[in-house]
Design a protein around this motif. Structure first.
Motif, PDB file in Angstrom:
ATOM      1  N   LEU A  24       1.462   9.913  -0.284  1.00  0.00           N
ATOM      2  CA  LEU A  24       2.853  10.024   0.760  1.00  0.00           C
ATOM      3  C   LEU A  24       3.815  10.487   0.036  1.00  0.00           C
ATOM      4  O   LEU A  24       4.277   9.859  -1.267  1.00  0.00           O
ATOM      5  CB  LEU A  24       2.824   8.400   1.183  1.00  0.00           C
ATOM      6  N   ARG A  25       4.782  11.038   0.548  1.00  0.00           N
ATOM      7  CA  ARG A  25       5.823  11.777   0.031  1.00  0.00           C
ATOM      8  C   ARG A  25       7.213  11.086   0.425  1.00  0.00           C
ATOM      9  O   ARG A  25       7.364  10.812   1.696  1.00  0.00           O
ATOM     10  CB  ARG A  25       6.027  13.170   0.725  1.00  0.00           C
ATOM     11  N   PRO A  39       0.718  17.122  -7.090  1.00  0.00           N
ATOM     12  CA  PRO A  39      -0.326  16.685  -6.031  1.00  0.00           C
ATOM     13  C   PRO A  39      -1.129  15.574  -6.981  1.00  0.00           C
ATOM     14  O   PRO A  39      -0.897  15.513  -8.217  1.00  0.00           O
ATOM     15  CB  PRO A  39      -1.264  17.918  -6.059  1.00  0.00           C
ATOM     16  N   PRO A  40      -1.880  14.915  -6.267  1.00  0.00           N
ATOM     17  CA  PRO A  40      -2.481  13.634  -6.778  1.00  0.00           C
ATOM     18  C   PRO A  40      -3.468  13.895  -8.112  1.00  0.00           C
ATOM     19  O   PRO A  40      -3.412  13.390  -9.125  1.00  0.00           O
ATOM     20  CB  PRO A  40      -3.450  13.400  -5.672  1.00  0.00           C
ATOM     21  N   HIS A  41      -4.155  15.153  -7.988  1.00  0.00           N
ATOM     22  CA  HIS A  41      -4.884  15.424  -9.094  1.00  0.00           C
ATOM     23  C   HIS A  41      -4.389  15.855 -10.400  1.00  0.00           C
ATOM     24  O   HIS A  41      -4.644  15.761 -11.561  1.00  0.00           O
ATOM     25  CB  HIS A  41      -5.861  16.404  -8.624  1.00  0.00           C
ATOM     26  N   SER A  64       0.869  -1.156  -0.053  1.00  0.00           N
ATOM     27  CA  SER A  64       0.054   0.045  -0.152  1.00  0.00           C
ATOM     28  C   SER A  64       0.867   1.287  -0.022  1.00  0.00           C
ATOM     29  O   SER A  64       0.418   2.375  -0.682  1.00  0.00           O
ATOM     30  CB  SER A  64      -1.096   0.044   1.126  1.00  0.00           C
ATOM     31  N   THR A  65       1.877   1.164   0.525  1.00  0.00           N
ATOM     32  CA  THR A  65       2.848   2.351   0.638  1.00  0.00           C
ATOM     33  C   THR A  65       3.334   2.860  -0.886  1.00  0.00           C
ATOM     34  O   THR A  65       3.501   3.840  -1.310  1.00  0.00           O
ATOM     35  CB  THR A  65       4.223   2.040   1.372  1.00  0.00           C
ATOM     36  N   LEU A  83       6.559  12.773 -11.908  1.00  0.00           N
ATOM     37  CA  LEU A  83       5.630  12.657 -10.908  1.00  0.00           C
ATOM     38  C   LEU A  83       6.173  13.580  -9.485  1.00  0.00           C
ATOM     39  O   LEU A  83       5.545  14.049  -8.800  1.00  0.00           O
ATOM     40  CB  LEU A  83       4.877  11.565 -10.612  1.00  0.00           C
ATOM     41  N   PHE A  84       7.643  12.904  -9.162  1.00  0.00           N
ATOM     42  CA  PHE A  84       8.239  13.355  -8.257  1.00  0.00           C
ATOM     43  C   PHE A  84       9.655  13.243  -8.385  1.00  0.00           C
ATOM     44  O   PHE A  84       9.913  12.281  -9.250  1.00  0.00           O
ATOM     45  CB  PHE A  84       7.564  12.930  -6.880  1.00  0.00           C
ATOM     46  N   ASP A  85      10.590  13.901  -7.938  1.00  0.00           N
ATOM     47  CA  ASP A  85      11.889  13.985  -7.916  1.00  0.00           C
ATOM     48  C   ASP A  85      12.306  14.376  -6.805  1.00  0.00           C
ATOM     49  O   ASP A  85      12.654  15.599  -6.670  1.00  0.00           O
ATOM     50  CB  ASP A  85      12.502  14.522  -9.393  1.00  0.00           C
ATOM     51  N   LEU A  86      12.635  13.790  -5.742  1.00  0.00           N
ATOM     52  CA  LEU A  86      13.080  14.173  -4.381  1.00  0.00           C
ATOM     53  C   LEU A  86      14.337  13.711  -4.007  1.00  0.00           C
ATOM     54  O   LEU A  86      14.762  12.538  -4.331  1.00  0.00           O
ATOM     55  CB  LEU A  86      11.937  13.859  -3.398  1.00  0.00           C
TER      56      LEU A  86
END
Ligand code: ATP
Length: 254
Positions: free
Chosen positions: A47-48, A74-76, A37-38, A61-64
């Protein structure tokens, strides 16, 4: 759409990296707390992670990472849709307006988004329920509406987190058949505890154990030659010799 994900969440002991090819359904398997689920929460934008990167084709979508501002959509804004264990329909909206919500939010006209909703309700074989409120649906009907709602948003990546768990055991085969039909050609991550779901719906499986990938490959190959205790136990007693099961079931013996 090619989905690539690499993510670390130290507080949950998660460190994974994998890819979902265009049109591929990948089943995530693993015991309770393994991190399935994570992975879905990270992919959906709920979840970040501490660090990592995810992309859908050329959309990041993300690059952290440590010491830089990073990217976090964000989700949307992700082009993902999540179908959870519970249908989570808006109680104050009709079934049709629940399904129309995604296309309407994406800018379609009210009339066009209702048409889109009706098309997906028909595909999910619940067109006759369009004017009902969610409180007037059975669990199986509500999950079918939730499938229609997820697909009406035309997601680039569909995330299914145990979509059969809340269903009566008698409703599961029909839901599995519906998913088999509507998932074809889409990029999908399917979390499940049921090896039959993986066999029927996923061409590839990834097995997680304590936040790490411990086994992965073509579903039938992994199930026929399990490399971990978890997969050996999961597939105990499954007969994989009958060949792939199509809509009409396995081929008859010669
Ligand atoms: N909200 C939370 N806060 C802190 N830790 C969490 C939270 N949710 C899950 N965890 C922890 O993160 C790890 C992974 O949990 P996760 O829910 O992703 O596993 P799972 O494979 O989906 O399990 P299950 O099959 O039981 O649903 C576990 O150690 C769990 O205890």
């Amino acid at each position: 759409m090619t989905f690539t994900l690499a993510a670390v969440v130290a507080r949950r002991g998660l460190d994974v990296s994998f890819t979902v090819a265009p049109g591929e359904t990948v089943a995530l398997l693993g015991s309770n707390g393994a991190g399935k689920s994570t992975v879905v929460e990270i992919s959906a934008g709920l979840l970040r992670p501490d660090s990592g990167r995810a992309s859908l084709d050329d959309r990041v979508l993300f690059d952290l990472g440590a010491g830089r501002p990073g990217v976090w959509l964000p989700p949307h804004a992700r082009g993902t849709a999540l179908l959870a264990q519970e249908p989570l329909l808006f109680p104050h909206l009709s079934v049709r307006d629940n399904v129309a919500f995604g296309p309407r939010s994406a800018g379609e006209s009210r009339a066009r988004s209702r048409e889109t909703a009706d098309e997906w309700l028909a595909a999910a074989e619940v067109a006759d329920l369009a004017d009902r409120r969610p409180t007037a649906l059975s669990g199986g009907q509500a999950q079918r509406v939730a499938v229609a709602r997820a697909l009406a948003a035309d997601p680039r990546l569909l995330l299914l987190d145990e979509p059969m768990t809340a269903l009566d055991v008698a409703a599961v085969p029909a839901q599995r058949r519906l998913l088999h039909r509507v998932l074809a050609g889409r990029s999908v991550i399917l979390v499940t505890h049921d090896p039959l779901d993986a066999l029927a719906l996923a061409s590839r499986v990834i097995v997680l154990e304590r936040g790490r990938i411990v086994e992965e490959g073509a579903t039938r190959t992994v199930f026929a030659h399990p490399q971990t205790e978890f997969t050996r136990a999961l597939t105990f007693g499954l007969d994989l010799s009958a060949g792939p099961a199509g809509p009409a079931g396995p081929a008859p013996a010669p």
